[in-house]
Enzyme design. Structure first.
Site, PDB file in Angstrom:
ATOM      1  CG  ASP A   1       2.755  14.571  -2.846  1.00 45.38           C
ATOM      2  OD1 ASP A   1       1.532  14.595  -2.610  1.00 45.38           O
ATOM      3  OD2 ASP A   1       3.534  13.787  -2.281  1.00 45.38           O
TER       4      ASP A   1
ATOM      5  CD  GLU B   1       2.382  10.951   3.231  1.00 46.68           C
ATOM      6  OE1 GLU B   1       2.273   9.833   2.709  1.00 46.68           O
ATOM      7  OE2 GLU B   1       1.525  11.844   3.082  1.00 46.68           O
TER       8      GLU B   1
HETATM    9  C1  FRU Z   1       2.122  12.460  -0.044  1.00 47.73           C
HETATM   10  C2  FRU Z   1       2.420  11.090  -0.625  1.00 47.73           C
HETATM   11  C3  FRU Z   1       3.906  10.824  -0.601  1.00 47.73           C
HETATM   12  C4  FRU Z   1       4.095   9.829  -1.708  1.00 47.73           C
HETATM   13  C5  FRU Z   1       3.082  10.288  -2.720  1.00 47.73           C
HETATM   14  C6  FRU Z   1       2.467   9.182  -3.507  1.00 47.73           C
HETATM   15  O1  FRU Z   1       0.942  13.026  -0.493  1.00 47.73           O
HETATM   16  O2  FRU Z   1       1.703  10.103   0.081  1.00 47.73           O
HETATM   17  O3  FRU Z   1       4.396  10.390   0.643  1.00 47.73           O
HETATM   18  O4  FRU Z   1       5.400   9.820  -2.195  1.00 47.73           O
HETATM   19  O5  FRU Z   1       2.080  10.979  -2.002  1.00 47.73           O
HETATM   20  O6  FRU Z   1       1.647   9.661  -4.527  1.00 47.73           O
END
Ligand code: FRU
Length: 500
Positions: A42, A223
């Site tokens: 992300d 998310e």
């Molecule tokens: C989304 C996610 C988020 C988390 C991060 C961990 O892709 O799963 O929810 O904070 O990646 O790397």
């Protein structure tokens, strides 16, 4: 003598393209950011300050698989060229032997020093609000701050600032809400399909305002939420857009959905909507968040992670790097008879200093037309008039029988993006795929803007009304572009290719 030999070997190597044949360089995009090495997911903390666009991101400093999550950091002045900076927020050890990973979140500029982290009157303090993740135990929201434009950071010594005692509670996104002179945080309870809104005066104490959820796409966990005020095209009005990373209309893939509505400083009320609205209709656009603190002259804009968790760990980019980010996209809203819809366009800066490498007007296509331009890194805009054609197709990254195909079926008004013959597809059983979306013609015309960047394709349809983002991994690199028609002729009204 020795020197001549070395130079000779180097020249030979370049001519034979040996350096090019290493997979990580063959697929490494040019104008989409990738880290020099290792894994990314992300985008985090997208924030503008003093002429710099900051891209923080989920990063594994130790390898090219997910793990040791920390915040990497890159900056850009033009949203095209990115400079990688040292690691911003590293994973750290806790006294009890566990580790705290730095999961996704955002960054704000605390120009009023509401947090008290900075010296009196200092207007350029950055505060990162992220999920502190303790493997298998807890997720809570924490702070770090920087007085030197994100170059060095201190973790707040009273972290966490928001803890519900839950294992899954994450991805805070914070905005300043001027009417209340307060910060508003949007954060999710992923397994419950709910977003929560909190309020704070100082980024440290947070009070719950309301909850939103249990609707829309619930095929996957929720998310990376964000709440953004987005202008409605052709009016002075703005609406609030709540984006959530979640499931895809094609079962078991991931995607982002959005809701448009009103936010009164406490509650988000969505417009009535028949369909689930997806931000991007391709397989590989996830976890996008908007920029904070953009100059007034800018529209809201966002960057997403180009990938799908289904196969993100398997994409064949080689041993060096894995993962990439989309170009920055401007966001606006369009009022339609079915409600407001998100419009996305690549940021204007992408056109700056672009060289026009090919263009053509009013070209009739019967059967097949191969463009006299080939390439793997370009920005193509085309307006197609269907005329008599029943099927109209465009191949990009074509080499022999290999190609990625956009195909429009006039009778069904369906546009498909087919990567089944795009090159390497069998590294994961679910990679080979065809996306299909409904696209009404406008005055008999289909307008596409296709960003091709070695292994990344972003297709903006009908002036950004829909977007499809996908990885492709060609094995041959002729970069051919071909139009074909079936059932009669079609016309290229106008085609322009910009090069980088
Ligand atoms: C989304 C996610 C988020 C988390 C991060 C961990 O892709 O799963 O929810 O904070 O990646 O790397």
């Amino acid at each position: 003598m020795k020197k001549t030999l070395i130079i000779g070997a180097f020249v030979l190597k370049s001519i034979l393209g040996i350096a090019q044949s290493q997979p990580h360089e063959v697929y490494r995009p040019v104008y989409h950011y990738t880290p020099p090495k290792n894994w990314v997911n992300d985008p985090n903390g997208l924030v503008y300050l003093d002429g710099e666009y900051h891209l923080f991101y989920q990063y594994n400093p130790f390898g090219n698989k997910w793990g040791h999550m920390s915040w990497g950091h890159a900056v850009s002045h033009d949203l095209k060229n990115w400079q990688t900076l040292p690691l911003a927020l590293p994973e750290f050890d806790n006294p009890d032997g566990t580790k705290t990973m730095i999961f996704s979140g955002c960054a704000v500029v605390d120009s009023l020093n509401t947090s008290g982290f900075f010296e009196k009157g200092f207007k350029k303090g950055m505060v990162a609000i992220f999920t502190s993740h303790i493997e298998g135990k807890a997720q809570h929201q924490s702070l770090a701050y920087s007085a030197d434009k994100g170059r060095t950071w201190k973790f707040y010594d009273k972290n966490p600032v928001l803890d519900l005692g839950m294992k899954d509670f994450r991805d805070p996104n914070v905005i300043w809400y001027p009417d209340k002179k307060a910060w508003i945080m949007t954060v999710v309870k992923p397994l419950e399909h709910t977003a929560q809104f909190y309020e704070s005066k100082d980024l440290k104490k947070w009070a719950l305002l309301s909850e939103f959820g249990k609707q829309g796409d619930m095929t996957k966990i929720w998310e990376c939420p964000s709440l953004t005020k987005v202008p409605v095209e052709g009016s002075k009005e703005s609406k609030w857009v709540l984006m959530i990373s979640s499931g895809h209309r094609q079962k078991n893939y991931l995607a982002m959905q959005y809701f448009v509505g009103d936010f009164d400083g406490k509650t988000f009320t969505p417009q009535k909507q028949k369909d689930i609205l997806y931000v991007d209709e391709g397989k590989d656009f996830y976890a996008a968040i908007p920029f904070y603190n953009l100059p007034k002259s800018h529209k809201p804009m966002m960057i997403g992670w180009v990938n799908d968790w289904e196969y993100a760990g398997d994409i064949p980019t080689g041993d060096v790097w894995r993962g990439a980010f989309s170009v920055a996209r401007e966001m606006s809203l369009k009022k339609t008879s079915e409600g407001f819809r998100l419009i996305q366009q690549p940021v204007k800066q992408l056109k700056n200093n672009q060289k026009e490498v090919f263009s053509i007007q009013n070209k009739t296509i019967t059967d097949s037309y191969i463009l006299p331009f080939k390439g793997e890194v370009f920005d193509l805009t085309v307006e197609l008039q269907v005329v008599q054609a029943k099927i109209l197709a465009l191949n990009v990254l074509e080499s022999g029988s290999e190609a990625t195909t956009l195909r429009y079926d006039v009778a069904t008004q369906e546009l498909s993006l087919d990567r089944t013959r795009s090159g390497q597809v069998d590294f994961h059983p679910r990679f080979s795929s065809i996306e299909r979306i409904k696209v009404p013609l406008k005055d008999g015309k289909l307008k596409l803007r296709i960003l091709v960047d070695k292994s990344i394709l972003e297709v903006f349809v009908q002036d950004g009304e829909q977007v499809l983002t996908e990885w492709v991994f060609p094995t041959k690199h002729e970069g051919g572009i071909r139009f074909t028609t079936q059932g009669g002729m079609a016309q290229i009204k106008h085609l322009v290719i910009g090069g980088f």
